[in-house]
Design an enzyme around this catalytic site. Sequence first.
Site, short mmCIF file in Angstrom:
data_model
loop_
_atom_site.label_atom_id
_atom_site.label_comp_id
_atom_site.label_asym_id
_atom_site.label_seq_id
_atom_site.Cartn_x
_atom_site.Cartn_y
_atom_site.Cartn_z
N THR A 32 28.80 35.43 43.16
CA THR A 32 29.12 34.76 44.41
C THR A 32 28.74 35.69 45.58
O THR A 32 28.47 35.20 46.68
CB THR A 32 30.62 34.39 44.49
OG1 THR A 32 31.39 35.53 44.07
CG2 THR A 32 30.94 33.22 43.60
N HIS A 80 34.34 31.78 32.77
CA HIS A 80 33.62 32.66 33.70
C HIS A 80 32.80 33.74 33.01
O HIS A 80 32.28 34.62 33.70
CB HIS A 80 34.60 33.34 34.66
CG HIS A 80 35.34 32.42 35.57
ND1 HIS A 80 34.91 32.11 36.84
CD2 HIS A 80 36.47 31.71 35.38
CE1 HIS A 80 35.77 31.27 37.40
NE2 HIS A 80 36.73 31.02 36.53
N LYS A 84 29.48 45.10 44.18
CA LYS A 84 30.12 44.30 43.14
C LYS A 84 30.83 45.27 42.21
O LYS A 84 30.64 46.48 42.33
CB LYS A 84 29.07 43.50 42.35
CG LYS A 84 27.91 44.38 41.84
CD LYS A 84 26.79 43.57 41.18
CE LYS A 84 25.92 42.83 42.16
NZ LYS A 84 25.82 41.41 41.91
N ARG A 85 31.68 44.75 41.30
CA ARG A 85 32.27 45.63 40.30
C ARG A 85 31.18 46.41 39.57
O ARG A 85 30.07 45.92 39.39
CB ARG A 85 33.10 44.80 39.30
CG ARG A 85 34.40 44.28 39.86
CD ARG A 85 35.33 45.40 40.30
NE ARG A 85 35.88 46.07 39.14
CZ ARG A 85 37.10 45.86 38.65
NH1 ARG A 85 37.90 45.00 39.26
NH2 ARG A 85 37.54 46.51 37.60
N LYS A 92 27.02 35.01 49.36
CA LYS A 92 27.50 35.55 50.64
C LYS A 92 26.39 36.31 51.36
O LYS A 92 26.23 36.22 52.58
CB LYS A 92 28.71 36.47 50.41
CG LYS A 92 29.93 35.73 49.87
CD LYS A 92 30.96 36.67 49.25
CE LYS A 92 31.91 35.86 48.35
NZ LYS A 92 32.72 36.71 47.45
N LYS A 100 25.63 44.54 35.00
CA LYS A 100 25.16 44.30 36.37
C LYS A 100 24.05 45.27 36.76
O LYS A 100 23.36 45.07 37.75
CB LYS A 100 26.33 44.40 37.35
CG LYS A 100 27.39 43.30 37.15
CD LYS A 100 28.57 43.50 38.10
CE LYS A 100 29.75 42.57 37.85
NZ LYS A 100 29.53 41.20 38.35
C1 26Q Z 1 41.54 39.49 30.93
C2 26Q Z 1 42.53 39.88 30.04
C3 26Q Z 1 43.28 41.02 30.30
C4 26Q Z 1 43.05 41.75 31.45
C5 26Q Z 1 42.06 41.34 32.35
C6 26Q Z 1 41.30 40.22 32.07
C7 26Q Z 1 40.25 39.79 33.02
C8 26Q Z 1 40.49 39.83 34.39
C9 26Q Z 1 39.52 39.44 35.27
C10 26Q Z 1 39.04 39.31 32.57
C11 26Q Z 1 38.06 38.91 33.48
C12 26Q Z 1 38.30 38.97 34.84
C13 26Q Z 1 37.33 38.56 35.85
C14 26Q Z 1 36.16 38.01 35.61
C15 26Q Z 1 35.25 37.65 36.70
O1 26Q Z 1 35.47 37.96 37.84
N1 26Q Z 1 34.16 36.95 36.38
C16 26Q Z 1 33.20 36.55 37.39
O2 26Q Z 1 33.58 35.27 37.87
C17 26Q Z 1 32.79 34.89 38.98
C18 26Q Z 1 33.34 33.58 39.50
O3 26Q Z 1 33.01 32.53 38.62
C19 26Q Z 1 31.33 34.79 38.60
O4 26Q Z 1 30.59 34.52 39.75
C20 26Q Z 1 30.86 36.09 37.97
O5 26Q Z 1 29.54 35.94 37.49
C21 26Q Z 1 31.80 36.49 36.85
O6 26Q Z 1 31.42 37.76 36.34
#
Ligand code: 26Q
Length: 809
Positions: A653, A354, A545-546, A657, A551
């Site tokens: 995503t 991702h 979004k975050r 939406k 972004k």
């Molecule tokens: C990893 C290790 C330790 C702590 C946290 C994490 C961690 C947690 C969540 C790393 C990444 C995430 C989330 C990533 C994320 O949401 N990525 C998004 O995924 C979407 C679905 O595929 C995409 O549409 C977005 O572009 C992408 O940013």
Amino acid sequence: MDRNSPSSLINAVDTHLLETVGVAPAQATPTELMQAVAQVAREQLSRRWVATQRREQDEKARRVYYLSMEFLIGRTLGNALAALGLADGAAQAVTQHAQKLEDVAEREPDAALGNGGLGRLAACFLDSMATLGLPSFGYGIRYEYGMFAQSIQQGCQVEYPDPWLADGTPWEFPRAGITYPVRFGGWVEHQGHQGGKALWRHAGEVAAKAYDMVVPGHGTSKVSTLRLWKAVAPAHIDLHAFNTGDYARAASVKNEYENISWVLYPNDSTPAGRELRLRQEYFFVAASVQDILARHLDEYGTLANLADKVAMHLNDTHPAIAVAELMRVLCDEQDMAWEQAWSITQRVFSYTNHTLMPEALETWPVSLMQHVLPRHLEIIFRINQAFLDFAAAQRPGELGFLSRLSLVDESGERRVRMAHLSIVGSHKVNGVSALHSELLVKTIFADFAALWPERFTNMTNGVTPRRWLAQANPGLAGLLDRTLGAKWRLDLDQLQALRELRGNEGFRAEFMAVKRANKARLAEHIARSTGIAVDPASLFDVQVKRIHEYKRQLLNVLHLVARYQAILAHPNAGWVPRTAIFAGKAASSYAAAKSIIRLIHDVGSVINRDARVAGLLKVVFVPNYGVSVAEVIMPGADLSEQISTAGTEASGTGNMKLALNGALTIGTDDGANIEIRQQVGDDNIFIFGLKTPEVQALRASGYQPMRWYEGNPQLKHVLDAIAGGTFSPEEPGRYRGLVDSLLWGGDHYLLLADFASYAETQLRVDALFRQSGEWASRAIANVAGMGAFSSDRTIREYAQQIWGMTPAP
Ligand code: 26Q
């Protein structure tokens, strides 16, 4: 008597109020009504779950197991009622109590067991897997505390815990009998010689208890299961301390075990690298693998055919330790030969990436893994040895190639690369949009793609139309039902038929009336949550979004300041009234992101108070963005801001939406924006800015942001105002650092390089919005083009091309 008839439901709700909730029906509060209606739905979900399990067992079905640290499901009631066909009856039942179903449903807390896109994608996928009748389980963690709640104090984000389970949830089914031990630490002994049978002398053990959520399919009685694990101290733990009355010690020992499932890590970029996170990852993987193998052994009595019956999918690298865990169980506990175990493992697993951003790729120090999972580390080393032998045979003598491929990063402190483990352990690896998948094989995974080109593929993300259109936007859903019939919920391509209605005056008027009502609903939410009144007639410009530098919420702010200054300079230029709407959480430790939130508030309070721009520009920040807030924002948007630096947003995503709800996109050539453009047509989207190769070229040629600052008086004026304290008069230097990071810090995400193109494109947005008929036609074209972004399409592709399953047509 029909169980779903309104009169039956009225009775059922009253019965549950009396017998389950414990309240006199006539005195029920909205929260109690929510609980009672949920119980009515729960009974039917329970029946469907039992029937589905029975059928899948009888059919000896192949199953997919979706392993994810995050499932951002939001509220369940509205979705469950719609799936069960109970929505109308339930609405009537609550009317008997002088309540509205929407108000009752709002009493349910969100299940916010995820950070953002990745977690919400998992929830949309479960909805689609159930709807397509795929035998499927999601596996994750039953966090006691989900994503933190955000409040804003003096313009700054303040985080609060999210005790979503405090009052219990009607939706979970505790499986008292389903519990597995999960072990940690200790050392490994080998019988006889090194390489002889391994014995893991673990140091500690925790129990994983199963809690199920039933995920109903739509248009089918089939369901999927979300099985979440809670960590519980083993019963025998420190009974001594308890017996001797040392309750403090007993409690602290218990906590040390149970903290594993306490809280979601609220970080969606730079991995935390903390021991507790690694324990969380292994905890839910170990429990899930035991559960999957127990089910398989129960049905077949052998693991030899595991790969024929089981697909396990890794949602990013967070569950990647499953590769080593399955090898450990097969070899050490089931006495399978390494080669056979490896062949099964590779056929079982598949992996979705991702993110392309190197700093977001998960790695664990070898020393930490040695400490927490010593046997897994040995297994990873052995996998690596065999893999590097293979790679060396392909490219003899190329040491750089081998060190880039290695599962262990040897530069500096040795670290295990979880993405490499995931690729080597899987038969398929996918990105989440066409561009992202292409960049994966050209950049971070290029060496792997050279070895195994056929392993890499694309699965463009999607969103469930049930939640993001039918539930979130009942006005538009009703219009679609009257126009196309109700089948679009299960076949989103049917929206294509709207293309012919773009020019139809009557349809346009109805469509825009729905949009206007949704904007009024959003305006009410904004007034309630921020105290700011906004005008539903203005253009609702939405970036939700975050909060992340890549972004580029800051680019949006730069444009708003430029617009503010331009309105002051040319008050009579016929400005289109605009309301800029932001929402999103910043990771608690991400200072730059928090500073951007504060800047949005500071800019907003100056602009919103300035009588000279009253009626022309407003800036608001909606607090506590999450699934339920999104369900109010998406339908009320006119303009969707998708403005990441090209090549950084894997897919997005929210972009889908918003377009599905009739917003036009202003965006870069990035992620799924590119495919949205292809589906809706160039005339119906505003694409601006540098494209990915141009971003790469500009960086390679030595990007000097100062040149853009000096070369663009409008941009200079904006940055000078922010840096000089125009928006923070009580602390003029507040944003000096933020501006310096652009001018002197390299502007890593190229905001200044894209500013002119962005500002110019925003003027084209205004011009189109002035022609309301044209705008309506293009908004309709957006909805019409969204068929391809149903998560049903995505899951069909996963099923057929990765999991080896055939979903019902
Ligand atoms: C990893 C290790 C330790 C702590 C946290 C994490 C961690 C947690 C969540 C790393 C990444 C995430 C989330 C990533 C994320 O949401 N990525 C998004 O995924 C979407 C679905 O595929 C995409 O549409 C977005 O572009 C992408 O940013």
